[in-house]
Design a protein around this motif. Structure first.
Motif, short mmCIF file in Angstrom:
data_model
loop_
_atom_site.label_atom_id
_atom_site.label_comp_id
_atom_site.label_asym_id
_atom_site.label_seq_id
_atom_site.Cartn_x
_atom_site.Cartn_y
_atom_site.Cartn_z
N GLU A 55 0.83 -1.20 0.00
CA GLU A 55 0.00 0.00 0.00
C GLU A 55 0.87 1.26 0.00
O GLU A 55 0.64 2.19 -0.77
CB GLU A 55 -0.90 -0.02 1.23
N SER A 58 2.61 1.74 -3.34
CA SER A 58 1.68 2.25 -4.35
C SER A 58 1.44 3.74 -4.18
O SER A 58 1.38 4.49 -5.16
CB SER A 58 0.36 1.50 -4.28
N TYR A 98 4.95 -0.69 -13.40
CA TYR A 98 4.63 -0.80 -11.97
C TYR A 98 3.11 -0.81 -11.76
O TYR A 98 2.59 -1.64 -11.03
CB TYR A 98 5.25 0.32 -11.14
N PHE A 99 2.42 0.13 -12.40
CA PHE A 99 0.98 0.19 -12.21
C PHE A 99 0.27 -1.03 -12.78
O PHE A 99 -0.74 -1.48 -12.24
CB PHE A 99 0.40 1.49 -12.78
N GLU A 102 0.83 -3.70 -10.16
CA GLU A 102 -0.06 -3.44 -9.02
C GLU A 102 -1.49 -3.89 -9.36
O GLU A 102 -2.16 -4.54 -8.55
CB GLU A 102 -0.05 -1.95 -8.68
N ASN A 106 -3.64 -6.95 -7.51
CA ASN A 106 -4.97 -6.72 -6.94
C ASN A 106 -6.02 -7.59 -7.61
O ASN A 106 -6.91 -8.14 -6.94
CB ASN A 106 -5.36 -5.24 -7.04
N ASP A 125 -9.39 1.58 -10.89
CA ASP A 125 -8.01 1.23 -11.26
C ASP A 125 -7.95 0.60 -12.64
O ASP A 125 -7.01 0.85 -13.40
CB ASP A 125 -7.42 0.25 -10.23
#
Length: 138
Positions: A55, A58, A98-99, A102, A106, A125
């Motif tokens: 978290e 991010s 990276y995103f 992530e 999730n 997201d």
């Protein structure tokens, strides 16, 4: 049930994180529902997604990306990414990767795609990820 005290902060944070992924069934003692993996019994993506370190990483990535967008807006004169300076391309690709990572963690933490898409934050997201992929790679 006992009331929460200040000493129960970590337990409270864990319960909030679980409720984000599980919705109204977060207090169900039977474990995760409909495809979610019980954190205590495994599920690497679920453990990563619920980790405070993930978290925080991010949040730092979002902050750095916001700063980068300001820098890029001021100094990048190229109309398309392929004409930009190699450093701009590198930073854009690193943030996008990276995103995407992530988002994938999730997504797998939810266990089922439909369950993930019903979560408002994950749906947001997903939309942001689609825009980022189109902007960076297409």
């Amino acid at each position: 049930p006992p009331t929460r005290t200040q000493g129960d902060a970590e337990v409270f944070k864990r319960d909030v994180r679980r409720s984000i992924f599980m919705g109204a069934d977060a207090k169900n003692n039977s474990g995760w529902v409909r495809g979610m993996v019980d954190i205590e019994n495994g599920g690497l993506c679920a453990r990563i997604a619920m980790s405070p370190h993930f978290e925080q990483a991010s949040i730092v990535a979002i902050l750095l990306h916001s700063i980068w967008l300001g820098i890029e807006t001021d100094f990048n004169t190229a109309q398309v990414l392929t004409d930009a300076h190699p450093a701009v391309i590198l930073f854009e690709c690193c943030f996008a990767c990276y995103f995407l990572l992530e988002w994938a963690i999730n997504w797998r933490a939810f266990g089922r795609t439909l369950r993930a898409l019903w979560n408002p934050w994950f749906a947001f997201d997903t939309a942001m990820m689609v825009f980022l992929i189109f902007d960076t790679f297409l």
